[in-house]
Scaffold this motif. Sequence first.
Motif, PDB file in Angstrom:
ATOM      1  N   ALA A 175      51.022  40.769  35.284  1.00 24.73           N
ATOM      2  CA  ALA A 175      50.133  41.051  36.403  1.00 24.73           C
ATOM      3  C   ALA A 175      50.971  41.496  37.593  1.00 24.73           C
ATOM      4  CB  ALA A 175      49.308  39.816  36.759  1.00 24.73           C
ATOM      5  N   SER A 176      50.415  42.410  38.386  1.00 30.60           N
ATOM      6  CA  SER A 176      51.164  42.959  39.512  1.00 30.60           C
ATOM      7  C   SER A 176      50.208  43.318  40.636  1.00 30.60           C
ATOM      8  CB  SER A 176      51.936  44.209  39.067  1.00 30.60           C
ATOM      9  OG  SER A 176      52.640  44.794  40.139  1.00 30.60           O
ATOM     10  N   TYR A 190      46.276  44.018  37.494  1.00 32.47           N
ATOM     11  CA  TYR A 190      46.017  42.673  38.014  1.00 32.47           C
ATOM     12  C   TYR A 190      45.661  41.635  36.950  1.00 32.47           C
ATOM     13  CZ  TYR A 190      45.525  45.650  42.102  1.00 32.47           C
ATOM     14  OH  TYR A 190      45.748  46.577  43.092  1.00 32.47           O
ATOM     15  N   LYS A 191      45.253  42.071  35.783  1.00 35.72           N
ATOM     16  CA  LYS A 191      44.819  41.136  34.753  1.00 35.72           C
ATOM     17  C   LYS A 191      45.914  41.021  33.694  1.00 35.72           C
ATOM     18  CE  LYS A 191      40.844  41.146  36.891  1.00 35.72           C
ATOM     19  NZ  LYS A 191      41.193  42.027  38.018  1.00 35.72           N
ATOM     20  N   GLN A 192      46.143  39.811  33.218  1.00 33.35           N
ATOM     21  CA  GLN A 192      47.142  39.592  32.177  1.00 33.35           C
ATOM     22  C   GLN A 192      46.414  39.044  30.959  1.00 33.35           C
ATOM     23  OE1 GLN A 192      50.831  38.091  33.507  1.00 33.35           O
ATOM     24  NE2 GLN A 192      51.541  37.422  31.503  1.00 33.35           N
ATOM     25  N   ASN A 214      55.176  37.017  30.284  1.00 30.87           N
ATOM     26  CA  ASN A 214      55.188  38.477  30.276  1.00 30.87           C
ATOM     27  C   ASN A 214      55.529  38.994  28.884  1.00 30.87           C
ATOM     28  OD1 ASN A 214      54.670  38.330  32.975  1.00 30.87           O
ATOM     29  ND2 ASN A 214      56.534  39.361  33.637  1.00 30.87           N
ATOM     30  N   GLU A 425      49.003  37.393  42.150  1.00 27.53           N
ATOM     31  CA  GLU A 425      49.651  37.804  40.900  1.00 27.53           C
ATOM     32  C   GLU A 425      51.005  37.112  40.670  1.00 27.53           C
ATOM     33  OE1 GLU A 425      46.490  40.295  41.915  1.00 27.53           O
ATOM     34  OE2 GLU A 425      48.324  40.060  43.109  1.00 27.53           O
ATOM     35  N   PRO A 449      50.532  33.953  35.455  1.00 24.24           N
ATOM     36  CA  PRO A 449      49.109  34.074  35.812  1.00 24.24           C
ATOM     37  C   PRO A 449      48.373  32.743  35.841  1.00 24.24           C
ATOM     38  CG  PRO A 449      49.436  34.741  33.541  1.00 24.24           C
ATOM     39  CD  PRO A 449      50.811  34.495  34.116  1.00 24.24           C
ATOM     40  N   CYS A 475      43.603  38.380  40.461  1.00 23.61           N
ATOM     41  CA  CYS A 475      44.374  38.207  39.234  1.00 23.61           C
ATOM     42  C   CYS A 475      43.542  37.412  38.240  1.00 23.61           C
ATOM     43  CB  CYS A 475      45.686  37.484  39.535  1.00 23.61           C
ATOM     44  SG  CYS A 475      46.755  37.259  38.086  1.00 23.61           S
TER      45      CYS A 475
END
Length: 784
Positions: A175-176, A190-192, A214, A425, A449, A475
């Motif tokens: 997410a960033s 924004y979503k992981q 990640n 995030e 997240p 997020c």
Amino acid sequence: MKFKHQFVLKEKTDTSRTYHADSSTVRLDFMEHMLRVAILRDQEPVVPTYTIRPRLDTDPGPGEGLASFPREGRDKLSTEGFVMKTPQITEDEDSVSILLDGHKISIDLFNFKMQVENEYGILYHDRDYISYNFDHELGDGSCHYITREPHEHIFGLGDKTGSIDKNKRRFTIAASDAMGFDSGSSDPLYKQLPFYICENSVGSYGIYYDTYSNGEMNFGCEINNYYAPYKYFRCEEENLVFYLIFGNVPEIVNRFSKLCGPLVFPPKLSFSYCGSTMSYTDASDADARLRGFIDLCEMHELHPGGFYLSSGYTQIGNKRYVFHWNTDKIPSPEDLARYFSEHKVAFIPNVKPAFLVNHPLYQQIASKGWFLHYADGTPAIFPFWDDYGSYLDFTNPKAYDFWRDCVKEQLVDKGYKNIWNDNNEYDILDKEVMAHGWGREIPAHLIRPLFSFLMTMASLEAQDTDIRTMSVSRCGIGGLGRIASTWTGDNNTSFPEFRGNHHMAMTMSLSGFYNFGQDIGGFAGPCPDVELFLRWIQYGIFTPRFVLHSWNPDGSSTMPWLYPEKMDCVKKLFALRDSLVPYLYNEMFRSINTGDPIIYPLFLKHPHWEIDSDQFYCGDAILSCPIFDQGATAVSAKLPPNNGGWYGPDDRDLLQWNYYEGNTKATLSCTPEELPVYFIKGGSILPWAWSKETLDTGRRNAAAIDFTLYPLDEGCFTWEYLDDNGVDWLTEENHEVIRFTVRCDASAVTVSAVGKISGKPIDVQRLKLHLVDHLNRQLVIEYL
């Protein structure tokens, strides 16, 4: 031995098997329509899950309250709430054969390679040689390699950009804070969410990897001469737990949603227009500008349900300090909240999880050890909003409580009962940064997240849980829908981005994110021109979240009155949205009950439909046909087959309808100044709100709704309508679900209704029910 792992059976039950080789354990759990696979390294702790939460018998019913969930998460290997299966299993020391829900799962115990067959052939096949990273032969962390077909389709992954079909692409799973992203190529956003659906030549399957570290998804960009074509997932976490979900594409979408648990039911006001702009709260006269929003809405006869209060209200100088009220800008937060409440408009204030190093509360928090930190206890510092700050550690119980108490004291108790969790995030890449981990310290980068999810949980605990409030988070992980709605983030302003945002919306709807929308008109970049402004409003009418929000570099605000000369057009568009609020609210309730999305691409109902079609379904009954091309003045709509055809408004007159056969095309004029093109499915009832009275919350209003019946040519259908006050959690005493039954034959359309809660017949004649029928049949009201 590396690359050679012979697994042996260690434990078996009716619903599971456990195997071991070298320093790895593999556990299989057999569930209805899915297989859970856990690949665990010896002595490696298993991080809890916050995504998986199937409905429990002890949960409140749909809309009756929040499902409980522990702060510490759920055991990732728990079977609570699942329908467990006892499959037929044949096994020896080399292989295992499992028959589960019509699928044959074959396992080679040498390197634990799985294959799944359905009646049409091989559906799923682990890559030959080695598919999992048992002894770090394939690098650090965990990985999973699966064979792929060249023309398979890949759907899901949350808010990933580009075409709805993600085949032949590579994505970062992270997410960033991606302000001004390119909706065709930017990654990550924004979503992981490491969940996808693969549709190949013999069927479909879904995979959710239950991790918050990640990673990377690669759907055919990488080629290696020693292996057949493959796709893969890699992540930093050493353990790997995943769910293999069986079914067709719509079934997998539904099953993944139910795997994540029951959706929270928002208040009805959240489906009305909500205003927002950074310029109001950034201004020195913020209080006056905010009150002016109410005045302008009343002047233009707009009916907002809420206002997203941007973070300028927390400024000291030009920087933002969460939980600080700038009383020079807003002298009395309580008076401002009271003013908005008197006008039936809810505030949704912005909160951020990082405290700048010169925040008035920073030293207090640091001294108590409530920030993410290094091994020596020193707070970790990160760039944040034009300065440096530290992130609150929500896995520390005292930090969690501190946040909850601050939200309550500084916002909820002052009248700000809805919360917008933003900029959450958690941009942590440093592997030396640690989190409390509920008493078991863990590298923070492995659960990035989760902090945003826990932040939203803590905020929600502070909100008034006696009524339904708005909880929003930018997020998100799988399961976010249990506690909050979301949006597509800080999008950019242009026609190409407009269409790209549509593809993102369809992708999110296939990923378990159901209650969401966009910043209409674009958040970042230039102010939208007139055409784009009106086109985006036309589109947004048919999305759950209807919010105009912006941060335009020229200082302008993307508000309804942005172009005064077009205000009559805007008022017509907003009136259409108002009229659809009961429908959208009812579709949210249907989604909570069924697990199906609210907006979604046509191929979910019609499997051979164009994947990237501009058209989309809004709920079960409306086909939306937006325009994304600059300069276009007409829509060429392709209507799906349907018994009962389709009804479209006559020149978009809301009270006159034209009939169109299914499986045909219709070309209709649609300038930016007109109402959008949409069609109502024959075999539907729509609850329209033609007056402001029907938008008011705090009371039941079925008698004020205009129910319009669009019948089938022949046959029978049922439809349910939730009659409640739009605010309170549902109880037997405060609501009714009206179940309509409609029978259509050559001469008549016969309607009856019963209350599902009371069990008593409903006098349909007391409701405002209108028939729109191209066959001009008689409407017959049947009293049961």
